[in-house]
Design an enzyme around this catalytic site. Structure first.
Site, PDB file in Angstrom:
ATOM      1  N   PHE A 146       0.860  -1.186   0.000  1.00 19.03           N
ATOM      2  CA  PHE A 146       0.000   0.000   0.000  1.00 19.03           C
ATOM      3  C   PHE A 146       0.891   1.228   0.000  1.00 19.03           C
ATOM      4  O   PHE A 146       1.641   1.462   0.943  1.00 19.03           O
ATOM      5  CB  PHE A 146      -0.957   0.054   1.203  1.00 19.03           C
ATOM      6  CG  PHE A 146      -1.844   1.268   1.120  1.00 19.03           C
ATOM      7  CD1 PHE A 146      -3.012   1.254   0.380  1.00 19.03           C
ATOM      8  CD2 PHE A 146      -1.468   2.467   1.724  1.00 19.03           C
ATOM      9  CE1 PHE A 146      -3.805   2.394   0.244  1.00 19.03           C
ATOM     10  CE2 PHE A 146      -2.252   3.619   1.594  1.00 19.03           C
ATOM     11  CZ  PHE A 146      -3.423   3.567   0.860  1.00 19.03           C
ATOM     12  N   ASP A 233       9.349   3.159   2.079  1.00 17.67           N
ATOM     13  CA  ASP A 233       8.116   3.898   2.364  1.00 17.67           C
ATOM     14  C   ASP A 233       7.819   3.754   3.851  1.00 17.67           C
ATOM     15  O   ASP A 233       7.255   2.765   4.307  1.00 17.67           O
ATOM     16  CB  ASP A 233       6.955   3.361   1.525  1.00 17.67           C
ATOM     17  CG  ASP A 233       5.656   4.130   1.780  1.00 17.67           C
ATOM     18  OD1 ASP A 233       5.618   4.919   2.754  1.00 17.67           O
ATOM     19  OD2 ASP A 233       4.690   3.950   1.020  1.00 17.67           O
ATOM     20  N   LYS A 274       2.303  11.204   7.190  1.00 12.53           N
ATOM     21  CA  LYS A 274       1.516  10.967   8.406  1.00 12.53           C
ATOM     22  C   LYS A 274       2.094  11.674   9.648  1.00 12.53           C
ATOM     23  O   LYS A 274       1.955  12.877   9.777  1.00 12.53           O
ATOM     24  CB  LYS A 274       1.334   9.462   8.602  1.00 12.53           C
ATOM     25  CG  LYS A 274       0.485   8.864   7.461  1.00 12.53           C
ATOM     26  CD  LYS A 274      -0.088   7.497   7.738  1.00 12.53           C
ATOM     27  CE  LYS A 274      -1.119   7.144   6.672  1.00 12.53           C
ATOM     28  NZ  LYS A 274      -0.768   6.018   5.809  1.00 12.53           N
TER      29      LYS A 274
END
Ligand SMILES: *Cc1c(COP(=O)(O)O)cnc(C)c1O
Length: 426
Positions: A146, A233, A274
């Site tokens: 993802f 990531d 985030k």
């Protein structure tokens, strides 16, 4: 036309349903306040937040230091665009580059944008530095990844829900099995056009899949051997979530509060998002050293809001909180406690037979068919019992509370979770 006053959860849900696109399926709870590890719904009921906005709110809801930084900056200067300089950007770039031990940072806003930036950076590097023939570069990605929702990113997803009827898809990606070092080795050995390997140190959305101990280290070594960029990531795993400043920190001593992110597995390109803002503002970043970052030249990439003064102020404050409050160490200790307590319960449970994760990024696997709604129903009961969590793919529930939790609060949450699971024992 007037602004509607929302007085009940039911009303808020109905209005969203009517006027908003249905691109999410939220748990039926309507929040209007948050503080630290807690959120409150519009009826005033208090909950432990065990999702932390997908690990964006690691520093806790409305952290006063981060909110103040935003407030102060918002009254001075909010946006200049990059057409002009401002006095916050350079300060932030220096702070963040030193914090994570890279030469340079490229500031963006959302995680998906940062992933896109990393892909562009990697492709340019492939043509200008590695010498791959034009338009031939390929980037290796993992199954069940993802990385966000843009057209290119969903092109290399294998989640049918995310992909279906959004084609044509972007070329230039090779998918291999996650946590399979042999698959990476064979791919790198058989293809001279590989520019990068994009990987999540733990696959969060897929259900918190933790790879075997040496996977990342061996993958990085293979990348070095084949002159391929190792692209981490860490949008979800970064910023202390997994008990280290970065999940790629491995088992180095990064839990100590003077950690400056000297990783065990140093990414060539590091992607953050985030919690780099503490969930206060959309902030993301791509970090790399000069030999890679220099391929980005004026006009070749950008974003109107990327690196704006508010983002800069917010991100600096958010990173300071991570350091000042020892959040990596807390996540590490609380995570160990959480898994130990759940493992004790699992020994005698029939509804749940696995807890996995690192630091405070954990998941339990519910013992029922993948397409049953048991995990969803458990999350509804958890909500009734004062704790908010959400199923991920299949019958898996992710548990990722803010890292500012105390041990007493965590123990309280463990008993809510166990008591709730007991209601579902067969
Ligand atoms: C959430 C996430 C993204 C995308 O971030 P957005 O801000 O939602 O675009 C990318 N990669 C990983 C690993 C994520 O968890």
């Amino acid at each position: 036309m007037s602004v509607t006053q929302i007085t009940s959860s039911k009303e808020a849900i109905a209005i969203e349903d009517k006027y908003g696109a249905h691109n999410y399926h939220p748990l039926p709870v309507v929040l209007n306040r948050g503080e630290g590890v807690f959120v409150w719904d519009v009826e005033g009921k208090k909950y432990y937040d065990f999702l932390s906005a997908y690990s964006a709110v690691n520093q806790g809801h409305c952290h006063p230091k981060i909110v103040n930084a935003m407030h102060e900056q918002a009254q001075k200067l909010t946006l200049t665009s990059r057409a002009f300089h401002n006095d916050m950007l350079g300060k932030y770039e220096k702070y963040a580059a030193e914090f994570f031990n890279f030469d340079k940072i490229l500031p963006m806003n959302t995680g998906a944008e940062a992933v896109e930036t990393a892909l562009k950076l990697c492709r340019r590097w492939a043509y200008q530095v590695k010498g791959i023939a034009e338009n031939e570069a390929e980037i290796v990605v993992c199954e069940n990844n993802f990385h966000g929702r843009t057209t290119t990113i969903i092109s290399f997803s294998n989640d049918p829900v995310a992909r279906e009827n959004f084609g044509p898809y972007t070329n230039g990606f090779i998918k291999i099995e996650y946590n399979n070092i042999e698959a990476l080795k064979q791919t790198l050995e058989s293809n001279k056009n590989i520019a990068g390997f994009l990987v999540e140190p733990i696959q969060g959305e897929a259900g918190v899949y933790v790879p075997s101990d040496n996977y990342l280290k061996e993958a990085k070594a293979l990348c070095v051997e084949h002159n391929v960029l190792f692209i981490a990531d860490e949008v979800q795993t970064g910023i202390a979530r997994t008990g280290r400043l970065l999940a790629t920190c491995g088992d180095c001593s990064c839990v100590d509060k003077n950690c400056s992110g000297t990783p065990d597995v140093k990414a060539d390109i590091l992607i953050l998002g985030k919690a780099i803002s503490g969930g206060v503002y959309p902030v993301s970043a791509v970090l790399a050293n000069d030999p890679i970052m220099k391929v980005i030249t004026p006009g070749s990439h950008g974003s109107t809001f990327g690196g704006n003064p508010i983002a800069a102020a917010v991100a600096m404050a958010a990173l300071e909180v991570v350091k000042d409050e020892n959040l990596a160490e807390k996540a590490n200790d609380l995570g160990n406690l959480f898994r130990a307590e759940l493992n004790k319960f699992i020994e005698t449970s029939s509804i749940c037979n696995l807890v996995r994760g690192k630091g405070l990024l954990n998941a339990i696997v519910i013992n029922d068919d993948e397409d049953s709604d048991t995990a969803w129903n458990i999350c509804l009961r958890l909500r009734d019992n004062g704790l908010l969590a959400k199923p991920t793919h299949g019958n898996i529930i992710r548990f990722a509370p803010p890292l500012v939790m105390t041990e007493a609060q965590l123990r309280d949450c463990v008993s809510i979770i166990i008591n709730t699971l007991k209601e579902f024992e067969k």
